[in-house]
Motif scaffolding. Structure first.
Motif, short mmCIF file in Angstrom:
data_model
loop_
_atom_site.label_atom_id
_atom_site.label_comp_id
_atom_site.label_asym_id
_atom_site.label_seq_id
_atom_site.Cartn_x
_atom_site.Cartn_y
_atom_site.Cartn_z
N UNK A 19 24.38 38.92 -27.12
CA UNK A 19 24.83 39.60 -28.35
C UNK A 19 25.07 41.08 -28.07
N UNK A 20 25.94 41.34 -27.10
CA UNK A 20 26.15 42.69 -26.58
C UNK A 20 26.38 43.77 -27.62
N UNK A 21 27.43 43.60 -28.45
CA UNK A 21 27.78 44.66 -29.38
C UNK A 21 26.75 44.84 -30.49
N UNK A 22 26.22 43.71 -30.97
CA UNK A 22 25.17 43.81 -31.99
C UNK A 22 23.91 44.46 -31.43
N UNK A 23 23.62 44.17 -30.16
CA UNK A 23 22.46 44.78 -29.51
C UNK A 23 22.65 46.28 -29.38
N UNK A 24 23.87 46.68 -28.97
CA UNK A 24 24.17 48.10 -28.83
C UNK A 24 24.07 48.81 -30.17
N UNK A 25 24.56 48.14 -31.24
CA UNK A 25 24.50 48.73 -32.58
C UNK A 25 23.06 48.92 -33.02
N UNK A 26 22.23 47.89 -32.76
CA UNK A 26 20.82 47.98 -33.16
C UNK A 26 20.09 49.08 -32.39
N UNK A 27 20.32 49.14 -31.07
CA UNK A 27 19.67 50.16 -30.25
C UNK A 27 20.13 51.56 -30.66
N UNK A 28 21.43 51.69 -30.97
CA UNK A 28 21.97 52.99 -31.39
C UNK A 28 21.32 53.46 -32.69
N UNK A 29 21.15 52.49 -33.62
CA UNK A 29 20.51 52.84 -34.90
C UNK A 29 19.07 53.29 -34.68
N UNK A 30 18.35 52.58 -33.82
CA UNK A 30 16.96 52.95 -33.51
C UNK A 30 16.93 54.33 -32.84
N UNK A 31 17.87 54.56 -31.93
CA UNK A 31 17.92 55.84 -31.21
C UNK A 31 18.12 57.01 -32.17
N UNK A 32 19.10 56.86 -33.07
CA UNK A 32 19.39 57.94 -34.02
C UNK A 32 18.19 58.19 -34.93
N UNK A 33 17.61 57.09 -35.44
CA UNK A 33 16.49 57.22 -36.37
C UNK A 33 15.27 57.86 -35.69
N UNK A 34 14.94 57.38 -34.49
CA UNK A 34 13.77 57.92 -33.79
C UNK A 34 14.01 59.35 -33.31
N UNK A 35 15.26 59.71 -33.05
CA UNK A 35 15.57 61.10 -32.70
C UNK A 35 15.26 62.01 -33.89
N UNK A 36 15.66 61.57 -35.09
CA UNK A 36 15.34 62.35 -36.30
C UNK A 36 13.83 62.44 -36.50
N UNK A 37 13.15 61.30 -36.30
CA UNK A 37 11.70 61.29 -36.43
C UNK A 37 11.06 62.28 -35.46
#
Length: 309
Positions: A19-37
């Motif tokens: 699930x390449x693209x969905x995996x990338x989307x999920x990881x990107x969302x986590x990355x952005x959120x945790x960066x803000x945190x």
């Protein structure tokens, strides 16, 4: 049991790849959120630390009378003879005996003048010698900022004290500000974590929805809920783990740069940011733990509707 765990682990890794693209989307969302945190938590925690330092720097300044000889062991009598001073440390001893007083440091009026010269310029050189209008001072450190006002009022009653300063209303406002920073900082951190849970869980939910057919097929062939849930639980953990890598790197390099750039200007004021030796490892571990927990439980919670009979 161990074999099943490694099977689920391997399946979760293969699923990330399929699930390449969905995996990338999920990881990107986590990355952005945790960066803000990571960024906001760093700012809030350091702001609270500096506020506490400011609180702890509040001291009681005790100005002695102009004719005071409280810090002189000897004095000159009417005959011009040097004799022991009967009033030596009379005020000092009364201050040190007060409850909540930790230390008392003497600062002569000449020392006070030198400090003014350093801060205000050589204009104050006009007041050298007998023209010095300042007072000999005892600087009192208390056991905690909360008792500064009480100690100041007690010292005012001591004979030989001209006046006492601790900041008055400004200090009271400072204490309130420091307390508000700590309270609202904690509230903001909690809200930020809840936002992170919401964003990451919803992103993971999208990946689960896109694979609802896969879950239904597994149920049709007789797979138990725990067996179906296992790979998704681990997959969510992988998403959280991978999503925390970039925020961890930003904290590792960014905080060190910020510390070296900002902390030197704070040190002369007896203030300091949190030591990176302790802060960076703690923050990195926290980011990885938050990412893994939110990713894993986000997957489990998002699957509940597909596992109901």
């Amino acid at each position: 049991m161990i074999r099943r765990f490694f099977r689920h682990l391997w399946e979760s890794i293969l699923s990330l790849k399929r699930n390449g693209w969905m995996t990338i989307a999920a990881i990107s969302s986590v990355t952005i959120t945790l960066t803000l945190v990571g960024v906001f938590a760093s700012v809030i925690l350091n702001t609270a630390k500096i506020a506490t330092d400011i609180e702890n720097n509040v001291r009681v300044n005790v100005f002695l009378r102009v004719d005071s000889t409280d810090n002189q062991e000897t004095t000159v009598n009417d005959m011009g003879e040097t004799v022991d001073n009967e009033n030596y440390h009379v005020v000092y001893d009364q201050i040190t005996e007060l409850e909540n007083v930790e230390s008392v440091t003497f600062s002569s009026k000449d020392d006070q003048l030198e400090l003014l010269k350093q801060k205000m310029g050589d204009t104050w050189s006009l007041f050298d010698g007998d023209a010095n209008p300042l007072y000999d001072t005892y600087v009192v450190d208390t056991s905690s900022p909360d008792v500064v006002k009480t100690v100041a009022k007690q010292i005012e009653k001591i004979n030989g004290v001209a006046k006492v300063e601790y900041g008055g209303v400004n200090t009271d406002n400072l204490f309130k500000l420091a307390q508000n920073i700590r309270i609202w900082g904690a509230v903001a951190t909690v809200l930020l974590l809840f936002t992170a849970v919401f964003l990451i869980s919803n992103t993971v939910r999208i990946t689960i929805i896109s694979r609802s057919r896969e879950i239904q097929i597994m149920r049709l062939v007789g797979a138990k809920n725990a067996y179906i849930r296992g790979p998704f639980l681990l997959e969510g953990g992988w998403v959280g783990l991978l999503g925390a890598v970039v925020p961890a790197l930003l904290v590792y390099f960014g905080y060190d740069v910020a510390y070296r750039g900002l902390n030197p200007s704070l040190i002369p004021q007896n203030l300091s940011m949190i030591d990176p030796t302790y802060f960076i490892p703690a923050m990195i571990i926290a980011l990885f733990v938050i990412g893994i927990i939110i990713g894993s439980f986000g997957s489990v919670l998002s699957m509940r509707r597909y596992l109901k009979i």
